[in-house]
Design a protein around this motif. Structure first.
Motif, PDB file in Angstrom:
ATOM      1  N   SER A 294       0.837  -1.206   0.000  1.00 37.61           N
ATOM      2  CA  SER A 294       0.000   0.000   0.000  1.00 37.61           C
ATOM      3  C   SER A 294       0.871   1.256   0.000  1.00 37.61           C
ATOM      4  CB  SER A 294      -0.946   0.007   1.202  1.00 37.61           C
ATOM      5  OG  SER A 294      -0.224   0.010   2.410  1.00 37.61           O
ATOM      6  N   ASP A 295       2.021   1.204   0.689  1.00 36.28           N
ATOM      7  CA  ASP A 295       2.935   2.353   0.671  1.00 36.28           C
ATOM      8  C   ASP A 295       3.393   2.639  -0.761  1.00 36.28           C
ATOM      9  OD1 ASP A 295       3.808   2.695   3.801  1.00 36.28           O
ATOM     10  OD2 ASP A 295       3.473   0.602   3.275  1.00 36.28           O
ATOM     11  N   ARG A 296       3.766   1.570  -1.462  1.00 33.57           N
ATOM     12  CA  ARG A 296       4.205   1.729  -2.852  1.00 33.57           C
ATOM     13  C   ARG A 296       3.107   2.341  -3.716  1.00 33.57           C
ATOM     14  NH1 ARG A 296       8.132  -0.742  -5.939  1.00 33.57           N
ATOM     15  NH2 ARG A 296       8.549  -2.377  -4.403  1.00 33.57           N
ATOM     16  N   ALA A 297       1.889   1.807  -3.574  1.00 30.82           N
ATOM     17  CA  ALA A 297       0.773   2.288  -4.395  1.00 30.82           C
ATOM     18  C   ALA A 297       0.444   3.743  -4.086  1.00 30.82           C
ATOM     19  CB  ALA A 297      -0.451   1.401  -4.155  1.00 30.82           C
ATOM     20  N   HIS A 298       0.422   4.109  -2.795  1.00 32.79           N
ATOM     21  CA  HIS A 298       0.077   5.482  -2.427  1.00 32.79           C
ATOM     22  C   HIS A 298       1.142   6.482  -2.885  1.00 32.79           C
ATOM     23  CE1 HIS A 298      -2.644   3.824   1.003  1.00 32.79           C
ATOM     24  NE2 HIS A 298      -3.283   3.873  -0.141  1.00 32.79           N
ATOM     25  N   LEU A 299       2.418   6.113  -2.774  1.00 33.13           N
ATOM     26  CA  LEU A 299       3.479   7.010  -3.241  1.00 33.13           C
ATOM     27  C   LEU A 299       3.403   7.203  -4.752  1.00 33.13           C
ATOM     28  CD1 LEU A 299       6.406   5.715  -1.022  1.00 33.13           C
ATOM     29  CD2 LEU A 299       5.505   8.044  -1.018  1.00 33.13           C
ATOM     30  N   LYS A 300       3.067   6.144  -5.455  1.00 38.42           N
ATOM     31  CA  LYS A 300       2.928   6.248  -6.914  1.00 38.42           C
ATOM     32  C   LYS A 300       1.714   7.094  -7.281  1.00 38.42           C
ATOM     33  CE  LYS A 300       2.195   3.534 -11.088  1.00 38.42           C
ATOM     34  NZ  LYS A 300       1.961   2.187 -11.664  1.00 38.42           N
ATOM     35  N   ASN A 301       0.578   6.819  -6.653  1.00 36.00           N
ATOM     36  CA  ASN A 301      -0.669   7.499  -7.021  1.00 36.00           C
ATOM     37  C   ASN A 301      -0.650   8.982  -6.675  1.00 36.00           C
ATOM     38  OD1 ASN A 301      -1.640   5.058  -7.927  1.00 36.00           O
ATOM     39  ND2 ASN A 301      -2.786   4.611  -6.062  1.00 36.00           N
ATOM     40  N   ARG A 302      -0.086   9.322  -5.522  1.00 37.98           N
ATOM     41  CA  ARG A 302      -0.124  10.730  -5.100  1.00 37.98           C
ATOM     42  C   ARG A 302       1.034  11.546  -5.652  1.00 37.98           C
ATOM     43  NH1 ARG A 302       0.070  13.614   0.872  1.00 37.98           N
ATOM     44  NH2 ARG A 302       0.129  15.700  -0.025  1.00 37.98           N
ATOM     45  N   PHE A 303       2.225  10.937  -5.691  1.00 39.03           N
ATOM     46  CA  PHE A 303       3.419  11.719  -6.035  1.00 39.03           C
ATOM     47  C   PHE A 303       4.109  11.271  -7.319  1.00 39.03           C
ATOM     48  CE2 PHE A 303       3.238  11.856  -1.306  1.00 39.03           C
ATOM     49  CZ  PHE A 303       2.968  13.206  -1.175  1.00 39.03           C
ATOM     50  N   GLY A 304       3.669  10.160  -7.885  1.00 39.81           N
ATOM     51  CA  GLY A 304       4.344   9.645  -9.074  1.00 39.81           C
ATOM     52  C   GLY A 304       5.715   9.067  -8.778  1.00 39.81           C
ATOM     53  N   VAL A 305       5.984   8.753  -7.508  1.00 37.11           N
ATOM     54  CA  VAL A 305       7.273   8.169  -7.117  1.00 37.11           C
ATOM     55  C   VAL A 305       7.205   6.665  -7.336  1.00 37.11           C
ATOM     56  CG1 VAL A 305       8.871   7.790  -5.194  1.00 37.11           C
ATOM     57  CG2 VAL A 305       7.696   9.981  -5.426  1.00 37.11           C
ATOM     58  N   THR A 306       8.057   6.160  -8.211  1.00 33.65           N
ATOM     59  CA  THR A 306       7.983   4.736  -8.560  1.00 33.65           C
ATOM     60  C   THR A 306       9.299   3.994  -8.417  1.00 33.65           C
ATOM     61  OG1 THR A 306       8.365   5.290 -10.879  1.00 33.65           O
ATOM     62  CG2 THR A 306       6.066   5.051 -10.184  1.00 33.65           C
ATOM     63  N   ASP A 307      10.420   4.676  -8.525  1.00 30.77           N
ATOM     64  CA  ASP A 307      11.718   3.991  -8.545  1.00 30.77           C
ATOM     65  C   ASP A 307      12.236   3.745  -7.135  1.00 30.77           C
ATOM     66  OD1 ASP A 307      11.695   4.023 -11.313  1.00 30.77           O
ATOM     67  OD2 ASP A 307      12.658   5.987 -11.402  1.00 30.77           O
ATOM     68  N   LEU A 308      11.517   2.905  -6.398  1.00 34.44           N
ATOM     69  CA  LEU A 308      11.887   2.624  -5.018  1.00 34.44           C
ATOM     70  C   LEU A 308      12.336   1.176  -4.882  1.00 34.44           C
ATOM     71  CD1 LEU A 308       8.882   4.299  -3.164  1.00 34.44           C
ATOM     72  CD2 LEU A 308      11.081   5.319  -3.766  1.00 34.44           C
ATOM     73  N   ALA A 309      13.426   0.956  -4.181  1.00 36.33           N
ATOM     74  CA  ALA A 309      13.885  -0.404  -3.883  1.00 36.33           C
ATOM     75  C   ALA A 309      13.338  -0.788  -2.515  1.00 36.33           C
ATOM     76  CB  ALA A 309      15.403  -0.469  -3.914  1.00 36.33           C
ATOM     77  N   LEU A 310      12.110  -1.315  -2.502  1.00 35.43           N
ATOM     78  CA  LEU A 310      11.445  -1.664  -1.253  1.00 35.43           C
ATOM     79  C   LEU A 310      11.715  -3.126  -0.902  1.00 35.43           C
ATOM     80  CD1 LEU A 310       7.948   0.051  -1.685  1.00 35.43           C
ATOM     81  CD2 LEU A 310      10.018   0.962  -0.619  1.00 35.43           C
ATOM     82  N   LEU A 311      12.033  -3.365   0.357  1.00 36.24           N
ATOM     83  CA  LEU A 311      12.246  -4.712   0.875  1.00 36.24           C
ATOM     84  C   LEU A 311      11.188  -4.977   1.930  1.00 36.24           C
ATOM     85  CD1 LEU A 311      13.873  -7.338   1.314  1.00 36.24           C
ATOM     86  CD2 LEU A 311      15.316  -6.035   2.910  1.00 36.24           C
ATOM     87  N   ASP A 312      10.238  -5.848   1.611  1.00 38.63           N
ATOM     88  CA  ASP A 312       9.175  -6.173   2.553  1.00 38.63           C
ATOM     89  C   ASP A 312       9.671  -7.264   3.490  1.00 38.63           C
ATOM     90  OD1 ASP A 312       6.805  -6.889   3.897  1.00 38.63           O
ATOM     91  OD2 ASP A 312       5.630  -6.114   2.223  1.00 38.63           O
TER      92      ASP A 312
END
Length: 197
Positions: free
Chosen positions: A110-128
């Motif tokens: 959900s963090d990834r989706a919200h950052l993309k939807n609100r800010f257009g931030v997509t290039d994140l190296a997320l480790l769940d």
């Protein structure tokens, strides 16, 4: 992958309390100077604990407008970046997307989706980090409270009242700061413990 027994909630509550960060170890980033200092301090870190918070929605059909806060943590400190209703500051967006930086947290879809939807931030190296555990019961997932209980034998207490508070405020209460900072810091501590075997 760590194979684990899922510890029941009541058993977790009986464990010693997990001692999180205190207010002096938390920076609430509220102006350009603090933002520049935080980004400079975090620029060399290869891994940061990460989380976001959003103002809750209370009505059916109401669309979330978050995230309203980004939290980052190193080994001994956490930084809180209030976003309010405005755009994400460019230095923060650049930091989050910096090549070579891993953002470790729990339940990050959900963090990834919200950052993309609100800010257009997509290039994140997320480790769940939840994916680094596997319960004997494969239907169960591992969150921060369960991970702390399993790795440290301690109870990471989280307040439901604080979790559902208004995260769009620029001036967060002390309880909000402690809650948000420790969500990110626990992620860093769990990542660190997993690295050590």
């Amino acid at each position: 992958m760590k194979i684990t027994r899922h510890i029941p909630r009541e058993e977790i509550k009986a464990l010693p309390l997990f001692a999180g960060l205190a207010l002096p170890q938390i920076t609430l980033v509220q102006d350009e100077a603090a933002l520049a200092a935080a980004v400079a301090r975090l620029a060399q870190e290869p891994v940061l604990g990460f989380d976001t918070e959003s103002r809750p929605t209370f009505h059916k059909g109401q669309q979330p407008t978050g995230p309203h806060l980004v939290q980052l943590a190193s080994a001994e400190h956490a930084w809180l970046f209030p976003l309010g209703e405005g755009p994400m500051p460019a230095p923060l967006a650049a930091l989050l997307a910096r090549p070579g930086l891993t953002l470790a947290g729990f339940d990050l879809s959900s963090d990834r989706a919200h950052l993309k939807n609100r800010f257009g931030v997509t290039d994140l190296a997320l480790l769940d980090l939840g994916n680094r555990f596997q319960c004997e019961d494969k239907r169960l997932t591992i969150g921060a409270v369960q991970a702390v209980a399993q790795l440290f034998g301690q109870y990471f207490r989280k307040s439901k009242k604080v979790s559902t508070s208004n995260w769009s405020l620029r001036q967060l209460s002390e309880s909000q700061q402690l809650y948000a900072a420790n969500d990110a810091w626990v992620a860093f501590r769990v990542w660190q413990a997993l690295q050590q075997g």
